[in-house]
Design an enzyme around this catalytic site. Sequence first.
Site, PDB file in Angstrom:
ATOM      1  N   SER A 114       0.833  -1.199   0.000  1.00 14.48           N
ATOM      2  CA  SER A 114       0.000   0.000   0.000  1.00 14.48           C
ATOM      3  C   SER A 114       0.875   1.260   0.000  1.00 14.48           C
ATOM      4  O   SER A 114       1.711   1.426  -0.874  1.00 14.48           O
ATOM      5  CB  SER A 114      -0.943  -0.036   1.205  1.00 14.48           C
ATOM      6  OG  SER A 114      -1.945   0.941   1.105  1.00 14.48           O
ATOM      7  N   ASP A 135      -8.601  -4.184  -6.441  1.00 17.10           N
ATOM      8  CA  ASP A 135      -8.137  -3.414  -5.289  1.00 17.10           C
ATOM      9  C   ASP A 135      -8.206  -1.927  -5.626  1.00 17.10           C
ATOM     10  O   ASP A 135      -7.476  -1.453  -6.507  1.00 17.10           O
ATOM     11  CB  ASP A 135      -6.711  -3.821  -4.946  1.00 17.10           C
ATOM     12  CG  ASP A 135      -6.187  -3.159  -3.682  1.00 17.10           C
ATOM     13  OD1 ASP A 135      -6.823  -2.194  -3.203  1.00 17.10           O
ATOM     14  OD2 ASP A 135      -5.141  -3.590  -3.178  1.00 17.10           O
ATOM     15  N   HIS A 150      -7.625  -5.689  -0.334  1.00 14.49           N
ATOM     16  CA  HIS A 150      -6.385  -4.939  -0.181  1.00 14.49           C
ATOM     17  C   HIS A 150      -5.487  -5.537   0.901  1.00 14.49           C
ATOM     18  O   HIS A 150      -4.462  -4.963   1.233  1.00 14.49           O
ATOM     19  CB  HIS A 150      -6.701  -3.468   0.161  1.00 14.49           C
ATOM     20  CG  HIS A 150      -5.503  -2.575   0.177  1.00 14.49           C
ATOM     21  ND1 HIS A 150      -4.693  -2.385  -0.923  1.00 14.49           N
ATOM     22  CD2 HIS A 150      -4.946  -1.821   1.170  1.00 14.49           C
ATOM     23  CE1 HIS A 150      -3.709  -1.543  -0.616  1.00 14.49           C
ATOM     24  NE2 HIS A 150      -3.833  -1.201   0.652  1.00 14.49           N
TER      25      HIS A 150
END
Length: 451
Positions: free
Chosen positions: A271, A334, A386
């Site tokens: 991320s 995602d 995610h």
Amino acid sequence: MKHVTFSLESRPQQYFGKVCNLPKKNTETGSSPSRSQQAPLISSAANSMAARPANYKVVAKITSSMLAHFWREVQGFHNWENLIEPLHPLLRQEIIRYGELVTACYKAFDLQPTSKRYLNCKYGKKSLLREVGMDNSGYEVTKYIYATPDINIPIQNGDSCGRWIGYVAVSDDDSVRRLGRRDIVVTFRGTVTNPEWIANLMSSLTPARLDPHDPRPDVKVESGFLSLYTSDESDNKFGLGSCREQLLSEVSRLINKYKGETLSITLAGHSMGSSLAILLAYDISELGLNISTDSSIVPVTVFSYGGPRVGNSGFKKRCEKLGVKVLRIVNVNDPITKLPGVVFNENFRVLMGGRYEFPWSCSCYAHIGVELVLDFFNMQNPSCVHDLETYISLLRCPNNIVDEINNQRDGSDFLSKARDLLSLSAQNFNMIPWRNAAENMMINLVQSQRT
């Protein structure tokens, strides 16, 4: 952009079970072969990995022993050509291994508000990997890294707003023989604290200007990520230096310490952490820190898990020219991987197959590197789209039914805890509008994948 999609419903079952020949090295010159010299892919009779065939351990042993000879190819020397489709077991093994090193950041991050180590690492450097169940990883942690968002909001704890973001590690002597080189690893966790969430919403592009001798105003990156990377606590007498200063200093120290050895620099993040990894890779290469005294170049590779876009097309082109290798592992559904630049991105700035470019293309975001696309949208828990552990689980057991992965998750995972803490701190620090804005944006993006 090169990519391959593995859909749980339509994916050919043999993809992950295939064993492919890696390119052979040119033994006469010692250099890697050209693309025309690479051996063709050869499919073996290996069964599905999910079925755990009798020869599974043998295959794993063979691929592990190959790593010392073909690590440059696995690190992206040829941009992972012929290793993505089908996904080579050796590359998959390395993707999982580096992903687990990133997972250690989450497992060691202290989310207990009453703890003295709140929002920092729970363990010391020497015991970190052992405490998270990775004592046989073959790496030794050398430094902890802290990031300081330049965001003027009340902080969660203490006088310092620097928060533990990851660590630097180096492979030990035993692993050097297995890996074929001394591997310097930097790992980064994803977004957790309120300032980090706000930094993620700062989607404006700004010149990176990381090289003081050549600012390159056309090379632009997302301002929030750059703030996390470069901000320090200069106003605090005992404050931390910037994340950038900490990283460049430690990486330079390790390169100098092990000069004369075959080295690699591997940066891995999930991320927001993948954005910091890409910024660091660019920074190291732009400053030439990976060029040794004999002019040999230490390869710099990024393994990005569920990462967003970082910069514009100028940033992408400069990274490619510097030889930065990025492998982006993403879930096709995602929403984080669609940000920033949902509209103004690499697909919007050109016309007619790329022959014409819009005048505003320098203001469009662009993904970097080679893309490996996974597809696990049919989850009972939407947060899994995610989740790093879900990424790794699918890579490790690609033919597992998604419901089985869901059943293994009891809702007490790290991201759920972080979300709960964000809700509490939002009430205390008037952060509810920011939190709601982020949540609404994520919900809209996830729903858009269904249509």
